[in-house]
Design a protein around this motif. Structure first.
Motif, PDB file in Angstrom:
ATOM      1  N   UNK A 195       0.872  -1.176   0.000  1.00 31.77           N
ATOM      2  CA  UNK A 195       0.000   0.000   0.000  1.00 31.77           C
ATOM      3  C   UNK A 195       0.904   1.220   0.000  1.00 31.77           C
TER       4      UNK A 195
ATOM      5  N   UNK B  37       0.937  -3.981   4.094  1.00 31.58           N
ATOM      6  CA  UNK B  37      -0.045  -4.329   5.096  1.00 31.58           C
ATOM      7  C   UNK B  37      -0.080  -5.856   5.152  1.00 31.58           C
TER       8      UNK B  37
ATOM      9  N   UNK C 276      -1.973  -9.263   6.252  1.00 29.24           N
ATOM     10  CA  UNK C 276      -3.301  -9.730   6.606  1.00 29.24           C
ATOM     11  C   UNK C 276      -3.392 -11.225   6.296  1.00 29.24           C
TER      12      UNK C 276
ATOM     13  N   UNK D 237      -8.679  -6.246  -1.361  1.00 30.74           N
ATOM     14  CA  UNK D 237      -8.737  -5.197  -0.340  1.00 30.74           C
ATOM     15  C   UNK D 237      -8.703  -3.804  -0.952  1.00 30.74           C
TER      16      UNK D 237
ATOM     17  N   UNK E 242     -10.489  -1.066   1.075  1.00 29.76           N
ATOM     18  CA  UNK E 242      -9.802  -0.768   2.334  1.00 29.76           C
ATOM     19  C   UNK E 242      -8.520   0.022   2.067  1.00 29.76           C
TER      20      UNK E 242
END
Lengths: 154, 676
Positions: free
Chosen positions: A84, A90, A92, A145, A148
């Motif tokens: 990102x 990030x 996850x 994602x 997000x």
């Protein structure tokens, strides 16, 4: 030698067959010691401790509108690292049923994905991978994602 | 590290020091030490810029250096214009070193400097004429140059030095020990020769020292040669014993470079001999001073090490893991009866904590490092607004975690901007109100417990609550006809979408308001508090944790899940029956004749079953009380704070997470956010 990003990790989830580029995959672990996070978005099942990092675990099926996964110790978690902004990533985890294989992807081996009546959110697809009789839906970590990541940039 | 990088870091540091000198000079224009410092910083930057091929930088500092040498010599004094010019130059230099070659900006600056110098050029040229022609006279020097073996490792560019010598004037080099051709030595980066350089220059000893500024003092020495007898002098003999033929050889070489060098001068010399020797003594004194400073600096370098923050973070991470592991060991061995094991665990305990403290100390830096930035901001903003402000600081040696200081910069600057813009009145206004024309802005900071407080105080007009209320109603944040306490209004002021300035000024109306400041401070697990007295001023207090990573917590459980509550926020814990708590619909509990709202975590998290015995934990943060109802208390635990993953950042009832001794994860409660 093929580059890393030309390999696919194949897995099953809710009777469907999926693939994801190994570029984003840091590891696959058993779903253990997960804690609940009250007030979290519905697709976040909880969080786990991965070597000192607290990582949210996402119900992938729920996230791509495929249904709800029953959380139990038979499940596996693919730990993804998603880029990102610049340089920042990030981490996850996403819940899957079973890892099937890792395959090398020949050039142009990805077919365009069918978009209608997939039974889940087809926007997260990169393409389709066919081997033998089986079709694997290749999903993109960053597309899953996308919304997000967008709100994070703001 | 690569030399270029090292050099860039060094120049940046020098520029920072220069900036600091400017700030001192802004207060005390005649401070001789700082003038000297400024001159020396410029000089160093100039010299090194040339070596690393930063020509724009070299030119700019070169011009600026003239200004400061004039100032040093008393020909001109530091004024606002020079300060602004220098500060601007510092910005441009910072850009240049970053590789942003804005030639236009440099040219413009150089032009301004030249213009500035032009208005007193007459005087200064007179001055140089009066001080004698000593600097302009050609003189003969011999330089003995013995590079150390590690010269290339230090990043010194030998070829460039030789070129610079050529720039000084006519010269001839005698190579000693040249068993391998010198070119070859350069190529192999292994120098075994030593050089004797015969030089005719009008730059004097200073010019030579400039060329050799990156070499150690024992690597070179230079001697002025007035004729054959100079070779016989004691200090020369110490280095090089020459036969008469050799001496004649050198004299001849000098004369080949400059035929008149030894003959014509001698007669003229006589006249100003005394003056000149005085000059050289003075010069020598200056040199001495400079080398002293260099030594001081290198001594400083021995006590201060620049460490890559990533390495530091790595260390802190390991220490953090160790702290967690220590708890795990303690946990595992807690039922051990053996005294020896208990003692060993205690010792491990003690050592880990000590290690942790020293590791975290490394990360602490004084708030002072923000000072120059803030001063510059105040200078430029107050000028922009036509206001005059005295900036007073206190306790800037208070230390905080480096990451906190970095994150603090923007909010602090914003608060100060606000104080200058909205707080402090214009000079006319102030006179009308019987206040001194100059406003006062005070920044002080101090430690208290495991927190650091930073206060920014102005003697301006204070908050205008009436205006805040009107604005709040207008923005739909407050409802008409209702009475609000000052605290409520302060809160409204810090909520998103609120700005009191009637028009968006260039100063504070940059799209961010106090809400952003508040958010940033909260993100640091800090708090912001505003107290104000109408007409007299405002104090903004920031309360910040010393470090972001270690936390003493109380472990509580709700069902199977464990949660952590920072101990410093906890006021009391009491046991209470569930039926008693939930008897009324209002979620309030009576404590010491006071009603405190409570949140039952089970209820909050949507569970419908409750144990009969529950524990009420009263949290007091910033004088706001809230009680949290949990199942039971498990114990006290020192944890390493982990931020929540990006996906979970919107959940504000948890400020972070932590790994417990048994490897399980627990969330850290942010009790104040449990309301609504």
């Amino acid at each position: 030698m093929l580059e890393d990003n030309k390999h696919l990790l194949l897995f099953s989830l809710k009777q469907e067959l999926f693939g994801i580029s190994v570029k984003n995959v840091t590891r696959v672990i058993n779903l253990e010691k997960i804690i609940k996070i009250p007030k979290a978005p519905t697709f976040v099942v909880g969080a786990i401790n991965l070597e000192g990092h607290v990582i949210p675990v996402v119900d992938l099926a729920n996230k791509i509108d495929l249904g709800i996964t029953e959380v139990n110790e038979d499940k596996k978690v693919i730990v993804l690292e998603i880029l990102r902004e610049e340089e920042e990533t990030m981490e996850v985890g996403v819940i899957i049923d079973e890892v099937l294989d890792v395959v090398a992807l020949e050039n142009n081996a990805l077919a365009a994905p069918p978009l209608d009546n997939m039974g889940f959110n087809a926007n997260c697809l990169d393409g389709m991978y066919k081997t033998g009789e089986d079709f694997y839906m290749v999903i993109s970590a960053s597309k899953i994602f996308e919304s997000e990541l967008e709100t994070l940039v703001q | 590290m690569d030399f270029q990088q090292e050099y860039i870091t060094e120049v940046k540091q020098i520029l920072k020091s220069l900036e600091q000198s400017m700030m001192v000079l802004a207060q005390d224009a005649n401070n001789p030490d700082e003038i000297d410092n400024a001159y020396r910083y410029l000089h160093t930057v100039k010299g090194s810029a040339g070596m690393f091929d930063y020509h724009l930088m070299e030119n700019l500092t070169h011009e600026l250096e003239y200004v400061y040498s004039d100032i040093r010599d008393g020909i001109r004094t530091v004024d606002e214009y020079i300060l602004d010019l220098t500060l601007h130059a510092i910005d441009v230099l910072n850009d240049l070193i970053e590789g942003n070659n804005d030639e236009k900006a440099v040219d413009k600056l150089i032009k301004s400097i030249k213009e500035l110098r032009g208005d007193s050029a007459g005087e200064s040229s007179e001055a140089t004429a009066a001080s004698g022609s000593s600097t302009k006279k050609e003189e003969a020097y011999i330089i003995i140059f013995q590079p150390n073996e590690n010269i290339f490792k230090r990043g010194v560019n030998l070829a460039a030095i030789l070129e610079d010598i050529a720039d000084l004037g006519e010269h001839d080099i005698i190579f000693h020990n040249e068993s391998v051709p010198f070119e070859k030595q350069l190529e192999n980066k292994a120098i075994i020769s030593w050089l004797e350089i015969l030089l005719i220059t009008d730059q004097g000893e200073e010019g030579i020292n400039d060329v050799f500024m990156f070499l150690n003092n024992d690597e070179y020495s230079s001697f002025k040669v007035d004729g054959a007898e100079s070779f016989a002098s004691e200090n020369y003999k110490g280095l090089l014993e020459l036969k008469e033929a050799d001496i004649n050889d050198r004299i001849e070489k000098f004369e080949a470079l400059a035929p008149e060098i030894f003959t014509s001068t001698e007669a003229a010399e006589e006249v100003d001999e005394t003056e000149k020797s005085l000059d050289t003594i003075l010069n020598a004194e200056i040199e001495d001073e400079e080398s002293e400073v260099v030594i001081k600096k290198s001594k400083k370098g021995a006590t201060h090490v620049n460490v890559d923050t990533q390495k530091l973070d790595g260390l802190i991470n390991i220490v953090s893991e160790l702290v967690t592991f220590r708890s795990e060991i303690q946990h595992l061995l807690s039922d051990q009866k053996s005294v020896q094991i208990q003692e060993a665990v205690e010792k491990l305990d003690f050592l880990t904590l000590k290690l942790r403290d020293s590791a975290f100390n490394i990360r602490l830096v004084p708030i002072n490092i923000l000072n120059v930035k803030l001063q510059r901001l105040i200078r430029s903003v107050s000028k922009e607004l036509g206001k005059e402000v005295d900036f007073i600081t206190e306790g800037l040696d208070t230390e905080l975690d480096r990451s906190i200081i970095t994150a603090l910069e923007a909010p602090l600057m914003h608060i100060i901007r606000n104080s200058l813009d909205h707080g402090i009145e214009s000079p006319e206004e102030r006179v009308k109100r019987n206040k001194p024309e100059k406003g006062l802005l005070k920044l002080y900071s101090y430690n208290s417990g495991d927190h650091v407080f930073i206060q920014i105080q102005d003697d301006g007009n204070g908050l205008n609550f009436k205006k805040i209320q009107e604005k709040g109603i207008e923005k739909g944040l407050l409802s008409k006809g209702q009475k609000y306490s000052e605290k409520d209004l302060v809160n409204v002021m810090m909520s998103p979408g609120f700005s009191t300035a009637d028009a968006v000024t260039t100063v504070s109306g940059r799209g961010v308001g106090m809400d952003v400041v508040k958010k940033e401070i909260n993100a640091l697990r800090g708090d912001i508090e505003v107290s104000t007295e109408e007409g007299l001023g405002t104090i903004i207090t920031l309360r910040l944790p010393l470090t972001l990573t270690i936390l003493d917590t109380l472990v509580v459980n709700v069902g199977e899940e464990k949660y952590l509550i920072p101990i410093n926020e906890i006021e009391t814990c009491i046991e209470e029956n569930h039926s008693e708590l939930f008897r009324k619909k209002s979620r309030q509990i009576k404590l010491d004749d006071q009603l405190v709202p409570f949140v039952s975590l089970r209820e909050y998290f949507g569970r419908e079953d409750f144990p009969e015995k529950e524990v009420v934990i009263v949290v007091n943060k910033n004088d706001t009380k809230i009680a949290v109802v949990v199942d039971s208390i498990i114990g006290q635990y020192q944890t390493v704070y982990k931020p929540l993953n990006e996906l979970l950042q919107d959940i504000d009832c948890f400020s972070g997470a932590s790994i417990l001794g048994d490897g399980s994860t627990a969330l850290i409660l942010n009790a104040l956010k449990l309301k609504n």
